[in-house]
Write a protein that holds these residues in place. Structure first.
Motif, PDB file in Angstrom:
ATOM      1  N   LEU A   1       0.846  -1.197   0.000  1.00  5.45           N
ATOM      2  CA  LEU A   1       0.000   0.000   0.000  1.00  5.45           C
ATOM      3  C   LEU A   1       0.879   1.244   0.000  1.00  5.45           C
ATOM      4  O   LEU A   1       1.963   1.240   0.586  1.00  5.45           O
ATOM      5  N   PRO A   2       0.436   2.339  -0.617  1.00  5.71           N
ATOM      6  CA  PRO A   2       1.190   3.588  -0.518  1.00  5.71           C
ATOM      7  C   PRO A   2       1.362   3.989   0.944  1.00  5.71           C
ATOM      8  O   PRO A   2       0.538   3.642   1.801  1.00  5.71           O
ATOM      9  N   SER A   3       2.426   4.729   1.244  1.00  9.69           N
ATOM     10  CA  SER A   3       2.767   5.004   2.641  1.00  9.69           C
ATOM     11  C   SER A   3       1.784   5.946   3.327  1.00  9.69           C
ATOM     12  O   SER A   3       1.492   5.785   4.504  1.00  9.69           O
ATOM     13  N   ASN A   4       1.267   6.937   2.614  1.00  8.14           N
ATOM     14  CA  ASN A   4       0.416   7.922   3.284  1.00  8.14           C
ATOM     15  C   ASN A   4      -0.851   8.257   2.487  1.00  8.14           C
ATOM     16  O   ASN A   4      -1.082   9.417   2.137  1.00  8.14           O
ATOM     17  N   PRO A   5      -1.694   7.279   2.214  1.00  5.73           N
ATOM     18  CA  PRO A   5      -2.936   7.609   1.503  1.00  5.73           C
ATOM     19  C   PRO A   5      -3.924   8.299   2.444  1.00  5.73           C
ATOM     20  O   PRO A   5      -4.029   7.956   3.620  1.00  5.73           O
ATOM     21  N   ILE A   6      -4.624   9.278   1.930  1.00  5.17           N
ATOM     22  CA  ILE A   6      -5.677   9.949   2.690  1.00  5.17           C
ATOM     23  C   ILE A   6      -6.910  10.035   1.789  1.00  5.17           C
ATOM     24  O   ILE A   6      -6.877  10.646   0.720  1.00  5.17           O
ATOM     25  N   GLY A   7      -7.979   9.400   2.214  1.00  9.38           N
ATOM     26  CA  GLY A   7      -9.226   9.448   1.453  1.00  9.38           C
ATOM     27  C   GLY A   7      -9.126   8.814   0.083  1.00  9.38           C
ATOM     28  O   GLY A   7      -9.767   9.271  -0.867  1.00  9.38           O
ATOM     29  N   GLN A   8      -8.363   7.730  -0.034  1.00 10.76           N
ATOM     30  CA  GLN A   8      -8.187   7.071  -1.328  1.00 10.76           C
ATOM     31  C   GLN A   8      -8.923   5.731  -1.348  1.00 10.76           C
ATOM     32  O   GLN A   8      -8.839   4.948  -0.395  1.00 10.76           O
ATOM     33  N   ILE A   9      -9.646   5.472  -2.437  1.00  8.90           N
ATOM     34  CA  ILE A   9     -10.403   4.227  -2.555  1.00  8.90           C
ATOM     35  C   ILE A   9      -9.497   3.116  -3.077  1.00  8.90           C
ATOM     36  O   ILE A   9      -8.793   3.298  -4.074  1.00  8.90           O
TER      37      ILE A   9
END
Length: 259
Positions: free
Chosen positions: A96-104
């Protein structure tokens, strides 16, 4: 027997309010029903004869009737399939990406469902039947045991209860979120009785992922707000999220079926 076929989906969780919202945004409205029409016709003919012995004639007239049959079909899970097809997200089982925010994301992994409310209801029975573990291996007096049991009971009264979803990916990355009971297709009690907390097989979760690695409490706030924030942090620590870097808001939880 022949080779097993795939193509069917078993939905365990469907957040209908978010599904309606996503569908309306993607397709400019909400699908309520599908109308299918089928036409079929019948024809009849009549022949008239007239004339004398020398001259005889006939006339045929034909009448055609066309009927239309309209079927109104409940789309049911078609909205979900349309959303999945439109988004066309890859299955993510690691990295997973390190810092997703509000991503589906469409997350693939093993899932656990923990019913904290059931545990809370069972606490009095558990505490009356078992001794609380003591890491120092020192025998506690009856009074000390009662005090610890009261502390545990009080702790569970403070902690918000609910249904927790934990997803463990292939690389042991763990995401947590909470489920709304009304959107489960199976009763939490039935799941607990049959499977315990861990459901067998690989599952998919379509959800909104947020990184919670760097969440910190605010500093320049009023005493009241700071106290509330500190209490929220304490609740977070009770849930032991130190090893969990991601939170997920589940929209769908499902698995593939074979037949």
């Amino acid at each position: 027997m022949g080779e097993a076929k795939t193509g069917l989906i078993d939905f365990l969780y469907k957040d209908l309010s978010r599904i309606e919202s996503l569908f309306a945004q993607l397709f400019h409205g909400s699908l309520k029903e599908i109308a299918a029409t089928e036409s079929f016709g019948t024809s009849s003919s009549n022949t008239f004869k007239a004339g004398l012995h020398a001259v005889e004639g006939s006339k045929t007239s034909e009448k055609q009737k066309i009927d239309t049959l309209e079927k109104r079909i409940d789309p049911h899970d078609q909205k979900i399939l349309d959303i999945l097809k439109y988004l066309n997200l890859p299955q993510v089982s690691y990295n997973l990406p390190s810092n997703p925010i509000g991503q589906i994301f469409l997350i693939k992994g093993n899932i656990n469902i923990r019913d904290y409310q059931t545990i809370k209801n069972a606490i009095p029975i558990i505490l009356s039947s078992f001794t609380i573990p003591n890491s120092n291996k020192v025998k506690l007096s009856k009074k000390e045991l009662n005090e610890q049991k009261k502390f545990v009971e009080s702790l569970f009264k403070l902690v918000p209860m609910g249904l927790e979803l934990e997803i463990k990916m292939e690389d042991n990355t763990t995401l947590i979120g909470f489920l709304k009971e009304q959107f489960l297709t199976e009763s939490p009690n039935d799941l607990l009785k049959i499977y315990g907390n861990e459901l067998p097989g690989q599952w998919y979760c379509l959800g909104i992922v947020d990184s919670i690695k760097q969440l910190k409490s605010a500093t320049n706030v009023s005493n009241l707000r700071q106290s509330i924030d500190e209490f929220a942090i304490a609740i977070k620590e009770i849930y032991d999220q130190e090893t969990i870097d991601y939170a997920i808001t589940p929209i769908l939880v499902f698995r593939d079926l074979t037949y």
